[in-house]
Write an enzyme that holds these catalytic residues in place. Structure first.
Site, PDB file in Angstrom:
ATOM      1  N   ASP A 216     -15.402   4.056  -5.017  1.00  0.00           N
ATOM      2  CA  ASP A 216     -15.466   5.459  -4.607  1.00  0.00           C
ATOM      3  C   ASP A 216     -15.564   5.547  -3.086  1.00  0.00           C
ATOM      4  O   ASP A 216     -16.573   5.169  -2.500  1.00  0.00           O
ATOM      5  CB  ASP A 216     -16.687   6.105  -5.270  1.00  0.00           C
ATOM      6  CG  ASP A 216     -16.862   7.575  -4.938  1.00  0.00           C
ATOM      7  OD1 ASP A 216     -16.090   8.107  -4.110  1.00  0.00           O
ATOM      8  OD2 ASP A 216     -17.790   8.184  -5.509  1.00  0.00           O
TER       9      ASP A 216
ATOM     10  N   VAL B 248      -8.942  12.729  -4.628  1.00  0.00           N
ATOM     11  CA  VAL B 248      -9.855  12.270  -3.578  1.00  0.00           C
ATOM     12  C   VAL B 248     -10.258  13.421  -2.653  1.00  0.00           C
ATOM     13  O   VAL B 248     -11.394  13.458  -2.157  1.00  0.00           O
ATOM     14  CB  VAL B 248      -9.243  11.098  -2.793  1.00  0.00           C
ATOM     15  CG1 VAL B 248      -8.070  11.540  -1.919  1.00  0.00           C
ATOM     16  CG2 VAL B 248     -10.294  10.406  -1.938  1.00  0.00           C
ATOM     17  N   ASP B 249      -9.359  14.354  -2.442  1.00  0.00           N
ATOM     18  CA  ASP B 249      -9.665  15.511  -1.592  1.00  0.00           C
ATOM     19  C   ASP B 249     -10.846  16.292  -2.153  1.00  0.00           C
ATOM     20  O   ASP B 249     -11.823  16.585  -1.455  1.00  0.00           O
ATOM     21  CB  ASP B 249      -8.414  16.393  -1.502  1.00  0.00           C
ATOM     22  CG  ASP B 249      -8.527  17.521  -0.493  1.00  0.00           C
ATOM     23  OD1 ASP B 249      -9.441  17.485   0.362  1.00  0.00           O
ATOM     24  OD2 ASP B 249      -7.682  18.433  -0.540  1.00  0.00           O
TER      25      ASP B 249
ATOM     26  N   VAL C  74      -1.443  13.404  -7.308  1.00  0.00           N
ATOM     27  CA  VAL C  74      -0.563  14.482  -7.768  1.00  0.00           C
ATOM     28  C   VAL C  74       0.710  14.591  -6.933  1.00  0.00           C
ATOM     29  O   VAL C  74       1.688  15.188  -7.376  1.00  0.00           O
ATOM     30  CB  VAL C  74      -1.300  15.842  -7.788  1.00  0.00           C
ATOM     31  CG1 VAL C  74      -2.418  15.817  -8.804  1.00  0.00           C
ATOM     32  CG2 VAL C  74      -1.817  16.220  -6.423  1.00  0.00           C
ATOM     33  N   TYR C  75       0.718  14.011  -5.728  1.00  0.00           N
ATOM     34  CA  TYR C  75       1.929  14.068  -4.901  1.00  0.00           C
ATOM     35  C   TYR C  75       2.996  13.087  -5.368  1.00  0.00           C
ATOM     36  O   TYR C  75       4.132  13.141  -4.898  1.00  0.00           O
ATOM     37  CB  TYR C  75       1.591  13.825  -3.427  1.00  0.00           C
ATOM     38  CG  TYR C  75       0.963  15.027  -2.733  1.00  0.00           C
ATOM     39  CD1 TYR C  75       0.527  16.137  -3.449  1.00  0.00           C
ATOM     40  CD2 TYR C  75       0.811  15.052  -1.359  1.00  0.00           C
ATOM     41  CE1 TYR C  75      -0.041  17.228  -2.809  1.00  0.00           C
ATOM     42  CE2 TYR C  75       0.242  16.150  -0.710  1.00  0.00           C
ATOM     43  CZ  TYR C  75      -0.178  17.228  -1.446  1.00  0.00           C
ATOM     44  OH  TYR C  75      -0.742  18.315  -0.819  1.00  0.00           O
TER      45      TYR C  75
END
Length: 198
Positions: A9, A32-33, A125-126
């Site tokens: 993490d 992560v954002d 997700v990108y």
């Protein structure tokens, strides 16, 4: 100087800077954002909101980087960088992703950051293909390391075993020995106590 790979993490790392795989608003998102914003506390969003818009809804364009304090995180800085959304690899995605690493390292040098941790930018997700993204991370960090003194420690943080393996393979393919990091993990409370005692 060394490049290390670690699975875990990123929000737990007591390094000078962690890199956030942000979106252009810098106001938090998923992956992560979102984890970084939750761990840092609401002050991080407030700090991001104070950053100037370069156009409506955009504080940090794709491939660029901006820094804020890290607030409740054990790191000192958060470097917010916006990776490219993967389409087909022919829309400047590789160059934009390379910029995320290179410009983060430039900012680290400017701010005298000695240790920096990167997530797998654009691999959530990108949709950036993991092994291609790992190759860019390895290429850019190795190239930086060869020509600069700081940061002395670069950690590529894997959120799962597949990412860890991809980093290892990319570094080995580039002729870089792979060091598995054992970074200090300290809670934000521990860091505040340590700072108060210094």
């Amino acid at each position: 100087m060394k490049i290390e790979v670690w699975q875990g993490d990123i929000t737990t790392l007591a390094v000078d800077a962690i890199v956030n795989a942000a979106n252009e608003t810098l106001l938090g998102g998923g992956g992560v954002d979102g984890a970084i914003h939750r761990a840092a506390g609401p002050e991080l969003r407030d700090a991001c909101e104070r950053l100037a818009l370069v156009r409506p809804g955009v504080r940090c364009p794709t491939g660029e980087v901006l820094a804020t304090e890290a607030f409740a995180l054990p790191a000192r800085h958060v470097f917010h960088t916006v990776g490219p959304v993967w389409h087909d690899g022919h829309r400047d995605e590789p160059a934009l992703l390379a910029n995320c690493y290179w410009k983060s390292l430039q900012l680290a040098e400017k701010l005298e950051v000695r240790s920096i941790a990167f997530p797998a930018i654009s691999c959530g997700v990108y949709g950036y293909p993991l092994y291609q993204a790992a190759q860019i991370a390895a290429t850019e960090t190795i190239a930086w390391q060869r020509g600069h003194r700081e940061p002395r420690r670069i950690i590529l943080v894997a959120y799962n075993s597949a990412t860890f393996k991809a980093y290892q393979q990319a570094l080995l393919a580039a002729g870089q020995p792979v060091e598995e990091a054992c970074p200090a993990e300290r809670s934000a409370q521990d860091m505040r106590i340590a700072t108060a005692l210094e």
